[in-house]
Design a protein around this motif. Structure first.
Motif: not given
Ligand SMILES: Nc1ncnc2c1ncn2[C@@H]1O[C@H](COP(=O)(O)OP(=O)(O)O)[C@@H](O)[C@H]1O
Ligand SMILES: [Mg+2]
Lengths: 322, 255
Positions: A222-232, A260-265, A288-293
């Motif tokens: 579900l989280k993946k389907s929303v796509g990406q997280g981000c780093i500021v 896609c996986s902010p903490s790793e990148e 990304t959180t489930l709330d985004d989904a």
């Protein structure tokens, strides 16, 4: 085999509220499945339909291979249910509560005592077994209720908001206990309006709002389907024209990178930015959180809907007082 | 199958007995009212001989009535508490167990009997303390207790019936009074039926409490057992019908 099968089920209460609106769902044996949605979404209604407490207005329900309403009595033998509201008897001790539950499920005499003692040890309430439940903490009561629902070793366990109102450490304990039951192979259907809870415990979840299921999948998908997280990245000083990251958005002194996986990148982007001449002063990661989904599939944020339903509840009370 | 359901009734009774063992303050508080009735109301009426009660003093006549009243009040309140919160987890859990609806209502009705036996014992003690003596045999006085269970079960059944018909908590609050007072005043608790106007006599004859108090009065006062079969038949009939109807209502109550 499906542990639970719901086909196009609707429930209209006598006051006209349509609390389940054409719900279909298949849950496999051994799953730990979550119904996630704001207050008033219809989660409790769905659980009551599955535990034989109320009848559907239309649609078909099967639990453990038994069709409702014909085999309700069979269903009751293989399910355990922990309602949203406190169901232990506050005037009895923890031990007595489990003993009575055992007897109501046809376990008597020394066998009942044995079952009660085993369960009390498993749920870590052995020390408190002879205390009146009224003196228990919220977490202890929840564990006791789960214990009571386990007396007859049910195949399927229904938990309605198992950690609502608990403090974080009690919540962790209840989670661990649910996890243990899942590992023992019991099918678990739980409801929650806590996203972290659905995320941490459930193999699959159904997002619910207004009596409908919007989507069913694993939290990760579900989280993946929303796509990406981000780093500021917050920077000190000037940000150069070309920083060498395609998807970056510059806004004042901050650079936002979507991935896609902010903490790793993070380390990689940090290096790129430093190389480009940015001096990064602080970093903020937004997974990304489930709330985004939830936003994507239901069209509103769960937090927003919660507030709305809380307001509506308060209004309703106010109207009654007038 | 049948045996299982009987065992389940016993389990529900055990639950009530354990509850009572942990907290009997309710029984004590509820003893105040019968004291007032006996000491104030009873003595005044006895002195002035307002109500003709034949060879017995009015206090002797009214004592079984007051005992019946205590049982009625305890049981009506009990039935009310049982279903007044239809969302209560307690009731849901019982309904999800493999126990038939009829067993649940019968068990709960008889549980009112457990509570009433304790209450009845206290009231009988008070009656003796006040100086009223039972004129019958100890065996008959002992039989008062099973009679109390029957009266309590019917009263709780009536209360469960009306409570399940009402939809909101607010409405349920007042129902206790609305039920107990008419049941009490249209029975033979305070005055012999022969004293009532004929329309009231009709109501009194339909009122199950009348038959319950008749049993108590036979066992405690007159020793005349000729009316007992009819009393038992009427109360038993009420209990049967109420159990069947309430069993059906209990399913609907969650909807
Ligand atoms: N017994 C009932 N009678 C009428 N309406 C009800 C009843 N129970 C729930 N509802 C309504 O049905 C909707 C769904 O409620 P519920 O299933 O309790 O949601 P949730 O458990 O997700 O908070 C709400 O609008 C609620 O007010
Ligand atoms: Mg709910």
């Amino acid at each position: 085999m499906s542990a639970i099968s719901i086909k196009n089920v609707s429930k209209r209460y006598s006051n006209g509220v349509l609390a389940a609106d054409g719900v279909s769902l298949e849950i496999a044996s051994g799953e730990i499945f979550g119904l996630l949605g704001p207050n008033g979404a219809g989660k409790t209604t769905l659980l009551k339909l599955l535990t034989t407490l109320i009848f559907p207005t239309s649609g078909e329900i099967e639990v453990g291979g038994f069709k409702r309403p014909r085999y309700d009595h069979k269903i009751r033998e293989i399910i355990g249910y922990v309602p949203q509201d406190i169901s232990s008897d506050a005037a009895l001790t923890g031990y007595e509560n489990i003993l009575i539950s055992a007897k109501l499920h046809g376990i008597y005499g020394s066998k009942a005592v044995e079952v009660a003692e085993n369960i009390l040890k498993r749920i870590d309430l052995w020390e408190a077994r002879n205390r009146i439940v009224r003196t228990y903490s919220g977490g202890m009561i929840r564990k006791l209720e789960i214990g009571q629902a386990m007396v007859h070793s049910p195949k399927i366990l229904f938990l309605d908001e198992p950690t609502v109102g608990l403090d974080p450490s009690a919540r962790k304990q209840v989670w661990a206990h649910i996890q243990k039951l899942h590992e023992e192979g019991i099918t678990i259907l739980m409801t929650t309006h806590y996203m972290e809870e659905a995320d941490a415990l459930c193999g699959r979840i159904a997002m619910m709002a207004n009596g409908r299921i919007a989507v069913v999948d694993s939290p990760a998908n579900l989280k993946k389907s929303v796509g990406q997280g981000c780093i500021v990245f917050k920077t000190a000083g000037k940000i150069p024209e070309n920083i060498g990251v395609e998807d970056a958005r510059v806004n004042g002194d901050s650079v936002t990178v979507y991935c896609c996986s902010p903490s790793e990148e993070l380390p990689r982007y940090l290096r790129i930015l430093e190389n480009a001449g940015c001096s990064v002063s602080s970093v903020e990661i937004k997974e990304t959180t489930l709330d985004d989904a939830f936003m994507k599939y239901v069209g509103r944020r769960m937090v927003e809907m919660e507030q709305w339903s809380a307001t509506r509840r308060i209004r309703r009370v106010a109207r009654r007082l007038e | 199958m049948m045996l299982n359901e009987i065992k389940n009734v016993v389990t529900i009774l055990e639950l009530e007995a354990r509850r009572l063992r942990h907290d009997y303050s309710d029984i004590i508080i509820r003893s105040v009212q019968p004291i007032l009735w006996l000491v104030v109301f009873g003595s005044v009426f006895t002195n002035y001989r307002v109500i003709p009660t034949g060879e017995y003093s009015y206090l002797e006549f009214v004592a079984p009535g007051i005992l019946g009243q205590s049982v009625l009040f305890v049981s009506i309140f009990f039935g009310l508490m049982l279903v007044w919160d239809r969302e209560s987890g307690n009731l849901s859990k019982l309904l999800v167990s493999p126990t038939s609806r009829y067993t649940i209502v019968l068990g709960k009705s008889l549980s009112a009997g457990i509570r009433s036996i304790a209450q009845g014992a206290v009231v009988i003690l008070l009656i003796l303390l006040i100086g009223i003596r039972f004129r019958t045999s100890p065996l008959l006085v002992f039989l008062v207790f099973p009679a109390i269970v029957l009266i309590a079960a019917v009263s709780a059944g009536i209360s469960i019936f009306f409570t399940s018909l009402l939809k909101t908590r607010e409405r349920v609050m007042g129902i206790g009074q609305v039920l107990t007072m008419p049941l009490f005043f249209t029975s033979n608790a305070l005055y012999p039926i022969s004293m009532m106007p004929s329309w009231l006599q009709w109501i009194a004859h339909a009122n199950p409490i009348t038959y319950g108090i008749d049993i108590l009065r036979s066992f405690m006062l007159t020793g005349d057992l000729s009316g007992i079969p009819l009393d038992l038949a009427v109360l038993g009939g009420y209990l049967l019908v109420l159990t069947l109807v309430n069993g059906k209502l209990l399913q609907r109550i969650m909807e």
